[in-house]
Design an enzyme around this catalytic site. Structure first.
Site, PDB file in Angstrom:
ATOM      1  N   SER A 105      36.262  33.836  28.252  1.00 27.01           N
ATOM      2  CA  SER A 105      37.561  34.447  28.583  1.00 27.01           C
ATOM      3  C   SER A 105      38.674  33.420  28.721  1.00 27.01           C
ATOM      4  O   SER A 105      39.839  33.747  28.489  1.00 27.01           O
ATOM      5  CB  SER A 105      37.436  35.250  29.887  1.00 27.01           C
ATOM      6  OG  SER A 105      36.575  36.344  29.724  1.00 27.01           O
ATOM      7  N   PHE A 276      42.494  42.321  47.556  1.00 25.27           N
ATOM      8  CA  PHE A 276      41.694  43.422  48.061  1.00 25.27           C
ATOM      9  C   PHE A 276      40.199  43.117  48.159  1.00 25.27           C
ATOM     10  O   PHE A 276      39.407  43.995  48.494  1.00 25.27           O
ATOM     11  CB  PHE A 276      41.912  44.648  47.169  1.00 25.27           C
ATOM     12  CG  PHE A 276      43.367  44.985  46.985  1.00 25.27           C
ATOM     13  CD1 PHE A 276      44.104  45.524  48.041  1.00 25.27           C
ATOM     14  CD2 PHE A 276      44.009  44.741  45.789  1.00 25.27           C
ATOM     15  CE1 PHE A 276      45.445  45.830  47.879  1.00 25.27           C
ATOM     16  CE2 PHE A 276      45.353  45.039  45.620  1.00 25.27           C
ATOM     17  CZ  PHE A 276      46.076  45.579  46.671  1.00 25.27           C
ATOM     18  N   HIS A 367      37.220  39.274  24.342  1.00 19.82           N
ATOM     19  CA  HIS A 367      36.010  39.090  23.533  1.00 19.82           C
ATOM     20  C   HIS A 367      35.163  40.345  23.676  1.00 19.82           C
ATOM     21  O   HIS A 367      35.470  41.230  24.479  1.00 19.82           O
ATOM     22  CB  HIS A 367      35.224  37.856  24.004  1.00 19.82           C
ATOM     23  CG  HIS A 367      34.881  37.925  25.467  1.00 19.82           C
ATOM     24  ND1 HIS A 367      33.893  38.753  25.975  1.00 19.82           N
ATOM     25  CD2 HIS A 367      35.412  37.298  26.553  1.00 19.82           C
ATOM     26  CE1 HIS A 367      33.824  38.627  27.280  1.00 19.82           C
ATOM     27  NE2 HIS A 367      34.747  37.755  27.667  1.00 19.82           N
TER      28      HIS A 367
END
Length: 495
Positions: A105, A276, A367
């Site tokens: 990534s 969060f 990807h």
């Protein structure tokens, strides 16, 4: 009843599809719609840009996800149309990195957001780089901020993870989230994020642990409990420093759960930091107490767009559906498809809150994964079903079949309880793991091209097969972020 009669009886509620006239009308309507779209190309300046990245969202994921979403609506599923399916312009992008056939990534998001391919693990830099030789490459978010646009990053992973970090960080190792483990001379990703606080108006996701120190006592989790971070030394509470930097101004807010996010008023909020989770946010199918107090991706996107669109100069927003990738790595197919569903809903929210006249939306994947969808099953086969002796041959070693599989991963040789009748019981759970062809502790990325969807100004440029770097070039061209903007006719006209 003969076999062919059984086949047709399964689709009786779709009897209208058995006529030639149905398909004739459908294809004619599709043609008219396409002619209209391509005869009226949108060459406006893109005042706003939203890039959606479905991490690991292979074409198998988009197809299976479509069927999954359709079945949840009571359909067979195959005929369902997602928000992504409705985008007018579609192309594909090559995903390889400079040093790897199968990318990660960091390299792929850097290509999408900077227009420069790099090596795996590297974020926002050229491959031959370190922290001192000034090989940073500018991102489209940084270009937008220079022009006075508002910017934002929304993700379901930690905000310092590879894909979101590629919008604002420059570092040779994607895992240097905090100063712990960061090489001397390198500024960690969380610190770089804090340093960009004036240029990024909205930051929503996980990653709280990397924003404060191990000895901090004033940072609470989403349940109101004291939590510890992984930063070392004094003055390392970047959350508190973010609050202090903006003073007591009520237009700048920090939130850490769904209830607090819901209470944010976009019209009076200029800067919003929402963390969060300690690291990644929960899967939407996990149904844990923690997931119940975390906002969904569509909810975060809605809040982000409403805050950012107040800027008359426009905005840039990066949105990552990051947990698609996490689920695929664990071969948790239903988790991955539910995350895709959330991603598609988030795209729909963005479409509803903006206009095609001035907002370029690009949705793609960084990807793919070695995930496949298909088998010799009937129309409408559920993801909770496995093949049986009545409708599918067993292979020679007695393992079951389903309509999904992985090229590699942990479920290569399932234990005996998963065979035969046990396979059906296991498939009905959300934790179902399809079979894998090659045994690995975790499933891997693929080297395949990914789909690129586009709508809005200059979206017609997204067509054909290109390098991932082309996406950044289209964004810069459409939104007039490049150095040659003054030479472009659409850039001399107000959006």
């Amino acid at each position: 009843m003969y076999k062919w009669q059984k086949m047709f009886s399964l689709t009786d509620k779709y009897s209208h599809e058995k006529t030639e006239s149905y398909w004739q009308l459908q294809r004619q309507n599709d043609l008219v719609e396409s002619i209209t779209k391509f005869s009226q190309l949108n060459t406006n300046k893109a005042k706003n840009v939203i890039i959606f990245i479905g991490d690991g969202m292979s074409i198998g994921t988009t197809t299976a996800g479509r069927v999954y979403m359709g079945q949840k609506l009571g359909k067979n599923g195959e005929e369902h149309t997602t928000t992504l399916d409705q985008f007018p312009h579609v192309g594909t992008a090559k995903t390889y990195s400079v040093n790897k056939q199968t990318p990660d990534s960091a390299a792929t998001a850097t290509a999408i957001l900077t227009g420069v391919k790099t090596a795996n693990e590297v974020i926002g830099m050229t491959p031959a780089t370190n922290c001192t030789n000034n090989q940073d490459v500018e991102t489209v978010l940084e270009k937008a901020a220079k022009l006075g646009k508002s910017t934002g990053v929304v993700t379901t992973t930690r905000i310092q993870h590879a894909t979101p970090a590629s919008a604002y960080a420059h570092i040779p190792q994607r895992r240097w989230f905090s100063q712990v483990g960061a090489r001397s001379g390198c500024k960690d990703i969380a610190q770089q994020l804090f340093d960009k606080r004036n240029d990024i108006q909205v930051l929503l996701g996980g990653g709280r642990v990397h924003m404060h120190g191990a000895t901090d006592t004033d940072v609470l989790d989403e349940f109101g409990n004291n939590v510890s971070g992984d930063r070392i030394g004094s003055d390392q509470n970047l959350i508190q420093r973010w609050k202090d930097a903006f003073g007591d101004n009520v237009t700048n807010l920090y939130v850490n759960n769904k209830e607090e996010l819901n209470s944010v008023a976009p019209e009076t909020t200029d800067y919003l930091l929402g963390l969060f989770a300690g690291k990644e946010m929960e899967y939407r199918l996990s149904n844990t107490p923690r997931s119940q107090v975390q906002p969904t991706l569509p909810e975060m996107v809605e809040k982000a767009v409403k805050i950012l669109r107040k800027n008359e100069k426009g905005f840039f927003l990066l949105v990552e559906g990051g947990m698609i990738d996490k689920a695929h790595h664990k071969t948790l197919v239903k988790y991955a498809l539910e995350e895709f569903s959330e991603f598609d809903k988030a795209v729909q929210v963005a479409k509803q809150l903006t206009s095609d006249d001035d907002t370029l939306i690009i949705a793609t994947a960084d990807h793919g994964h070695v995930f496949t969808f298909g088998n010799d099953g009937p129309r409408g086969r559920s993801f909770s079903n496995v093949m049986t002796n009545q409708n599918q041959r067993w292979n020679t070693i007695g393992r079951y079949f389903s309509n999904t599989a992985y090229g590699n991963g942990p479920n290569f040789n399932p234990p005996a309880w998963k065979i035969m009748a046990g396979a059906k019981r296991q498939a009905e759970s959300n934790e179902y793991q399809p079979l894998t062809a090659i045994k690995r502790a975790g499933e891997t990325h693929s080297a395949e091209d990914v789909i690129v969807y586009a709508s809005g100004p200059m979206s017609h440029l997204i067509t054909g097969v290109h390098e991932q770097t082309y996406i950044a070039e289209v964004v810069s061209h459409a939104a007039c972020l490049g150095n040659n903007a003054d030479d472009l006719e659409h850039c001399r006209v107000s959006a």
